[in-house]
Design an enzyme around this catalytic site. Structure first.
Site, mmCIF file in Angstrom:
data_model
loop_
_atom_site.group_PDB
_atom_site.id
_atom_site.type_symbol
_atom_site.label_atom_id
_atom_site.label_comp_id
_atom_site.label_asym_id
_atom_site.label_seq_id
_atom_site.Cartn_x
_atom_site.Cartn_y
_atom_site.Cartn_z
ATOM 1 N N CYS A 1 -23.248 -7.700 1.070
ATOM 2 C CA CYS A 1 -22.335 -6.589 1.331
ATOM 3 C C CYS A 1 -22.881 -5.292 0.757
ATOM 4 O O CYS A 1 -22.797 -4.229 1.390
ATOM 5 C CB CYS A 1 -20.950 -6.881 0.760
ATOM 6 N N ASP B 1 0.832 -1.202 0.000
ATOM 7 C CA ASP B 1 0.000 0.000 0.000
ATOM 8 C C ASP B 1 0.870 1.257 0.000
ATOM 9 O O ASP B 1 0.512 2.271 0.590
ATOM 10 C CB ASP B 1 -0.928 -0.010 1.228
ATOM 11 N N CYS C 1 -14.898 1.574 8.661
ATOM 12 C CA CYS C 1 -16.197 0.889 8.679
ATOM 13 C C CYS C 1 -16.013 -0.529 8.158
ATOM 14 O O CYS C 1 -15.346 -0.734 7.136
ATOM 15 C CB CYS C 1 -17.199 1.659 7.809
ATOM 16 N N CYS D 1 -18.389 6.721 1.170
ATOM 17 C CA CYS D 1 -17.891 5.622 2.005
ATOM 18 C C CYS D 1 -17.425 6.135 3.362
ATOM 19 O O CYS D 1 -16.602 7.047 3.454
ATOM 20 C CB CYS D 1 -16.737 4.918 1.292
ATOM 21 N N CYS E 1 -19.621 -3.897 5.422
ATOM 22 C CA CYS E 1 -19.701 -4.801 4.273
ATOM 23 C C CYS E 1 -18.987 -6.115 4.562
ATOM 24 O O CYS E 1 -19.442 -7.191 4.146
ATOM 25 C CB CYS E 1 -19.151 -4.136 3.015
ATOM 26 N N CYS F 1 -25.230 -13.406 -4.366
ATOM 27 C CA CYS F 1 -25.248 -12.742 -3.060
ATOM 28 C C CYS F 1 -24.949 -11.248 -3.195
ATOM 29 O O CYS F 1 -24.008 -10.854 -3.891
ATOM 30 C CB CYS F 1 -24.221 -13.389 -2.131
ATOM 31 N N CYS G 1 -24.131 -1.779 3.266
ATOM 32 C CA CYS G 1 -23.410 -0.505 3.306
ATOM 33 C C CYS G 1 -24.323 0.606 3.830
ATOM 34 O O CYS G 1 -25.365 0.890 3.233
ATOM 35 C CB CYS G 1 -22.881 -0.141 1.919
ATOM 36 N N CYS H 1 -20.517 -10.130 4.874
ATOM 37 C CA CYS H 1 -20.081 -11.112 3.879
ATOM 38 C C CYS H 1 -20.106 -12.526 4.443
ATOM 39 O O CYS H 1 -19.432 -12.824 5.433
ATOM 40 C CB CYS H 1 -18.669 -10.772 3.400
#
Length: 318
Positions: free
Chosen positions: A193, A132, A240, A213, A243, A190, A197, A247
């Site tokens: 998620c 990252d 957060c 978001c 989601c 599915c 949100c 799952c």
């Protein structure tokens, strides 16, 4: 330079010994047309919000060989961060990934050890590590390396393990004896998620609008949190996980075994009143070597104030 062939099996065995949860290898190449189109469309429609850096170095994101000249193989690793112990429900909440030490430091140390293992066997090889920290499409390369697939919430899902993983890469200028095959998506019909949100930031499967978001708004965003999103913040003050919590694949998640990623006793003991009176000195002590520093003290106070004010407003409305 003499050509060497790296043993994929040996590298994977060492990665697991170092504590990584999974390791796969992909040949360095340009990103496929579908994912290139998706990235360019996402950027063109402004869904990166205030993350201007996402618009930089697009060509390098799409071709890792431009980021490190001579790259032939991309070693992708995943490290589990699913918490063994959760913050008390009655307290304010941080995203699970931020419970312990800064993942950049933890991942970098493990990646450096894996890199050293490779260099010990092939001292003429050239490599770079990433976590990252550069224009790398990490989830794409993890998918290409066979670690898992990208779910409708845009997170990588590992089969029978879930989505609570940090990702990292080693770019190397050598081929390996075998490469891994991408896994097909297994989300089926599915949409749990998407439905979970709070702000509707997952506008459609695989499309996340950062402008809405809560993870973006409570961490990266500077300035006030928009009222529409603030009213949905609940007790979240950093990130957060809604989601991910929704799952079904995360029912297979197991607690992480990396001590540095575990929450401190002080963090676990925090209650709302403690957060309301948090001083700069307490903040620095609590989040020393933590990813929470990304939001800065002022940003964290903004989030606490937003969560508190909307909680009061909801109580009055009830």
């Amino acid at each position: 330079m003499e050509t060497v062939i790296l043993s994929a099996a040996q590298m994977k065995a060492e990665a697991l010994r170092l504590g990584f949860s999974a390791c796969g290898i992909a040949p360095a190449d340009t990103v496929d047309a579908t994912n290139e189109s998706s990235l360019r469309q996402w950027l063109a429609t402004g869904k990166q919000a205030g993350m201007g850096y996402m618009q930089n170095h697009t060509e390098k994101r799409l071709d890792p060989r431009l980021l490190m000249e001579g790259t032939q193989s991309i070693i992708s690793v995943a490290l589990n961060y699913y918490p063994e112990q959760l913050l008390p429900k009655e307290s304010y909440q941080l995203a699970w990934y931020a419970y312990g030490s800064d993942y950049h430091d933890v991942m970098r140390a493990k990646l450096t050890s894996l890199q050293a293992f490779i260099l010990a066997q092939f001292p003429t090889s050239v490599s770079r590590i990433f976590c990252d920290t550069a224009p790398v499409l990490e989830r794409y390369w993890a998918w290409r390396a066979g670690l898992g697939w990208v779910g409708k919430h845009t997170q990588l899902i590992l089969p029978s393990a879930g989505s609570c993983f940090f990702l990292g890469e080693i770019f190397i200028d050598q081929p390996t004896d075998t490469y891994d095959i991408p896994l097909p998506a297994r989300c089926g019909s599915c949409t749990q998620c998407v439905n979970a949100c709070p702000t509707g930031a997952i506008e459609s499967p695989y499309v996340l609008n950062a402008q809405r978001c809560l993870s973006y708004l409570t961490i990266e965003h500077r300035g006030d949190i928009p009222p529409a999103a603030g009213s949905k913040i609940g007790n979240k003050i950093y990130g957060c996980d809604e989601c991910q919590q929704a799952c079904p694949w995360n029912r297979f998640a197991t607690p992480c075994q990396t001590p540095e990623l575990h929450p401190s006793p002080t963090l676990l003991a925090m209650r709302k009143n403690d957060w309301h009176t948090l001083t700069v000195a307490q903040y620095k002590a609590l989040f020393k070597n933590s990813a929470v520093k990304r939001a800065k003290y002022e940003g964290l106070l903004r989030n606490i104030t937003t969560a508190s004010s909307h909680a009061v407003a909801n109580e009055v409305a009830e």
